[in-house]
Design a protein around this motif. Sequence first.
Motif, PDB file in Angstrom:
ATOM      1  N   SER A  70      44.131   6.607 -22.662  1.00 36.34           N
ATOM      2  CA  SER A  70      43.642   5.305 -22.203  1.00 36.34           C
ATOM      3  C   SER A  70      43.484   5.381 -20.696  1.00 36.34           C
ATOM      4  N   SER A  71      42.722   4.438 -20.134  1.00 36.98           N
ATOM      5  CA  SER A  71      42.693   4.332 -18.675  1.00 36.98           C
ATOM      6  C   SER A  71      42.931   2.890 -18.296  1.00 36.98           C
ATOM      7  N   GLY A  72      43.599   2.726 -17.170  1.00 36.17           N
ATOM      8  CA  GLY A  72      43.916   1.386 -16.677  1.00 36.17           C
ATOM      9  C   GLY A  72      45.205   0.876 -17.298  1.00 36.17           C
ATOM     10  N   GLY A  73      45.789  -0.099 -16.634  1.00 38.39           N
ATOM     11  CA  GLY A  73      46.939  -0.769 -17.225  1.00 38.39           C
ATOM     12  C   GLY A  73      48.248  -0.010 -17.135  1.00 38.39           C
ATOM     13  N   VAL A  74      48.346   1.000 -16.274  1.00 35.46           N
ATOM     14  CA  VAL A  74      49.646   1.669 -16.149  1.00 35.46           C
ATOM     15  C   VAL A  74      50.283   1.473 -14.776  1.00 35.46           C
ATOM     16  N   SER A  75      49.603   0.723 -13.874  1.00 32.05           N
ATOM     17  CA  SER A  75      50.298   0.451 -12.613  1.00 32.05           C
ATOM     18  C   SER A  75      51.311  -0.661 -12.866  1.00 32.05           C
ATOM     19  N   PHE A 103      31.545  -2.638 -14.828  1.00 33.36           N
ATOM     20  CA  PHE A 103      31.197  -1.808 -15.979  1.00 33.36           C
ATOM     21  C   PHE A 103      32.260  -0.738 -16.171  1.00 33.36           C
ATOM     22  N   ASP A 104      32.403  -0.346 -17.428  1.00 35.67           N
ATOM     23  CA  ASP A 104      33.395   0.665 -17.808  1.00 35.67           C
ATOM     24  C   ASP A 104      32.876   2.059 -17.445  1.00 35.67           C
ATOM     25  N   ALA A 105      33.405   2.648 -16.398  1.00 40.02           N
ATOM     26  CA  ALA A 105      32.983   3.997 -16.009  1.00 40.02           C
ATOM     27  C   ALA A 105      33.869   5.048 -16.679  1.00 40.02           C
ATOM     28  N   ASN A 106      35.147   4.721 -16.825  1.00 39.40           N
ATOM     29  CA  ASN A 106      36.129   5.749 -17.186  1.00 39.40           C
ATOM     30  C   ASN A 106      35.895   6.392 -18.550  1.00 39.40           C
ATOM     31  N   LEU A 129      46.194   7.019 -18.321  1.00 41.74           N
ATOM     32  CA  LEU A 129      45.715   7.389 -16.989  1.00 41.74           C
ATOM     33  C   LEU A 129      45.551   6.124 -16.142  1.00 41.74           C
ATOM     34  N   PRO A 130      45.513   6.287 -14.815  1.00 42.79           N
ATOM     35  CA  PRO A 130      45.314   5.123 -13.958  1.00 42.79           C
ATOM     36  C   PRO A 130      43.936   4.495 -14.223  1.00 42.79           C
ATOM     37  N   GLY A 131      43.643   3.376 -13.572  1.00 45.72           N
ATOM     38  CA  GLY A 131      42.377   2.693 -13.830  1.00 45.72           C
ATOM     39  C   GLY A 131      41.261   3.125 -12.896  1.00 45.72           C
ATOM     40  N   ASN A 132      41.618   3.464 -11.659  1.00 50.04           N
ATOM     41  CA  ASN A 132      40.583   3.790 -10.685  1.00 50.04           C
ATOM     42  C   ASN A 132      39.794   5.016 -11.128  1.00 50.04           C
ATOM     43  N   PRO A 133      38.470   4.915 -11.105  1.00 51.70           N
ATOM     44  CA  PRO A 133      37.633   5.972 -11.676  1.00 51.70           C
ATOM     45  C   PRO A 133      37.872   7.370 -11.107  1.00 51.70           C
TER      46      PRO A 133
HETATM   47  P1  AMP Z   1      44.489  -0.843 -13.212  1.00 49.66           P
HETATM   48  O1  AMP Z   1      45.192   0.464 -13.201  1.00 49.66           O
HETATM   49  O2  AMP Z   1      44.261  -1.360 -14.586  1.00 49.66           O
HETATM   50  O3  AMP Z   1      45.129  -1.847 -12.314  1.00 49.66           O
HETATM   51  O4  AMP Z   1      43.064  -0.570 -12.599  1.00 49.66           O
HETATM   52  C1  AMP Z   1      42.875  -0.102 -11.290  1.00 49.66           C
HETATM   53  C2  AMP Z   1      41.457  -0.325 -10.857  1.00 49.66           C
HETATM   54  O5  AMP Z   1      40.572   0.421 -11.683  1.00 49.66           O
HETATM   55  C3  AMP Z   1      40.992  -1.770 -10.982  1.00 49.66           C
HETATM   56  O6  AMP Z   1      40.176  -2.069  -9.866  1.00 49.66           O
HETATM   57  C4  AMP Z   1      40.195  -1.757 -12.250  1.00 49.66           C
HETATM   58  O7  AMP Z   1      39.229  -2.772 -12.259  1.00 49.66           O
HETATM   59  C5  AMP Z   1      39.564  -0.392 -12.235  1.00 49.66           C
HETATM   60  N1  AMP Z   1      39.283   0.034 -13.600  1.00 49.66           N
HETATM   61  C6  AMP Z   1      40.128  -0.023 -14.654  1.00 49.66           C
HETATM   62  N2  AMP Z   1      39.526   0.449 -15.764  1.00 49.66           N
HETATM   63  C7  AMP Z   1      38.282   0.831 -15.395  1.00 49.66           C
HETATM   64  C8  AMP Z   1      37.189   1.410 -16.094  1.00 49.66           C
HETATM   65  N3  AMP Z   1      37.264   1.704 -17.409  1.00 49.66           N
HETATM   66  N4  AMP Z   1      36.075   1.711 -15.415  1.00 49.66           N
HETATM   67  C9  AMP Z   1      35.989   1.430 -14.083  1.00 49.66           C
HETATM   68  N5  AMP Z   1      36.984   0.892 -13.377  1.00 49.66           N
HETATM   69  C10 AMP Z   1      38.123   0.591 -14.012  1.00 49.66           C
END
Ligand code: AMP
Length: 597
Positions: free
Chosen positions: A439-444, A392-395, A487-491
Amino acid sequence: MSTDTLLSDCRVPVLGICAYSGTGKTTLLLKLLPELNRRGLKVAVVKHAHHNFEVDKPGKDSFELRKAGADQMLIGSSNRRALMMERPVEGDPDLKELLAMIDQSRIDLILVEGFKKLALPKLELHRAEVGKPFVFTHDPLIQAIACDEATQLPADCRLPQLSIDDVDGIADFIQGFIGQWTPVAPAPLGPCCDSVERKQLSVNQGVARILTKVTPINDTETLPLTGALGRVLATDAISPINVPQHTNSAMDGYAIAHGEHTSFKVVGEVFAGHAYPGVVGAGEAVKIMTGAPLPAGVDTVVMRELATETDGVVRFDGPIEAGQNVRQAGEDIATGATALTAGARISAAEMGLLASLGLAQPTVWRRPRVAIFSTGDEVCAPEAPLKPNCIFDANRFSLHGMLTQLGCEVIDLGIIEDNEDSMVAALENASAQADVVISSGGVSVGDADFIKDALARLGTIDFWKIAMRPGRPLAFGTIGDALFFGLPGNPVAVMVSFMQFVQPALRKLAGEAQWQPRLIKAVATEPMRSRSGRTEFSRGVASLGAAGQLEVRTTGSQGSGILSSMVQANCLIVLEEAVDHVRPGDAVWIQPFSDLM
Ligand code: AMP
Ligand code: MG
């Protein structure tokens, strides 16, 4: 000493202000420092002085203790500390040693006044009337020159030129200088796993770079007071009245003229909200209630508990001081005084204060509009059933909460598919409506390409590797007039990087003056580990210890995906770059969550 050697230990930019005496270095600094503070920058100043300078005063304990033989005299209070030490050296003091004495974790910039000949980047000041030669013609480290109108610069001068009277222009130059700055020897970050083109920055450097790109919002609106909670004042609140309006009594008692008399004839009484019509003579008293205006002729109030009244005559126990128990008109705030300055955020106390002055329609800055979205094929909206292999989307929700707490208008764009065209469409849509896009996620490294390619089509983007944990990758850029934070993805990393980087930017954007993260010292109750060269933000629980001191422990496991640690915590424990371990009993800095969560 070369620049690299001189500045090798510096974690923040160092800029010299150089000029011949009489040019007005200090005068300029006195105007520049408030402007830099207003822009959210904390500045340390190092000044070269005469060999026998003195800051202490004869008669003060610290002065006498030094004269009696204290080789180092450290004096500290709850809000200031000063270290005085005798260190005779040949010639000039050692700037490298002086720089090392500054607490660089608390500032964004060091300005150095008066080490003209040393190899550090400098801003030259020049005034024609002082009649001295230019420094830049033989010093290649001069970065820019600020001069008066009468100065004739040589035709081949290629330096940026500023007016010595243009404090704003000089502050702009300094912000640019901070933005361009990289440390001489980057902090050791351990094995490097990310792509080499990523820039490595400390937390302070990241914040400084971001702040140079933020221009405060310029639109205002006028609101009823109850709608202004959490908003930022756009104009000074000038008091149209005296508070209190009249000189009045602070006690229930008797109002008298202070003097020789020991007994007083009671001639009347006065209640709050009313006035005593007559003039009170010497030897007369008026019974008075708390808050009632003082009658003409009196200056002192004696509390009722000390009075004995018989047959219309009152006597008092104990000594009476002239003027006692009287609140003077305007004692709290005088007519015309600035009660709140522009840039103040309106909380409950500010609302009460504005109301007490009759300022029921404050003018505030427009709220920042912030668009947010999540990325990742595995991310599901919490309203929908959870798909296999997904989360689930926490961020989006923690961001929504923090943004709302900061008084922003949130535009929720949902979850964007992991493909470039959807990303471009989302970013275009977001930047058209918002001041800031997050945005969150997708920057690593594995997955950066997408946002990178999409942003390359629409604006500019930088990928930074911040020497911090959690939250190392951070993308920052612009799309049209909007700022973009990836922003990074980890909550947990999302929340920590929001607090450190997005929060200062949004506060500056919102017009808030002087904001700095609140840091408090607490005593660690358990061992903590960090790695020197990066800032560690652990989730902490601060509480009052048995002896009344503030203590802090961690919430336990510090994985950057463990969001429940943010729920248990009430602060971040900030272990700065130089710290590698903490023992129980050591003091550490904490950042309370209070403002945001
Ligand atoms: P990423 O930076 O996209 O590689 O994400 C790093 C970690 O954060 C991965 O385990 C993702 O599944 C988790 N993650 C990314 N976006 C979210 C989100 N919106 N809510 C919760 N966890 C997320
Ligand atoms: Mg991802």
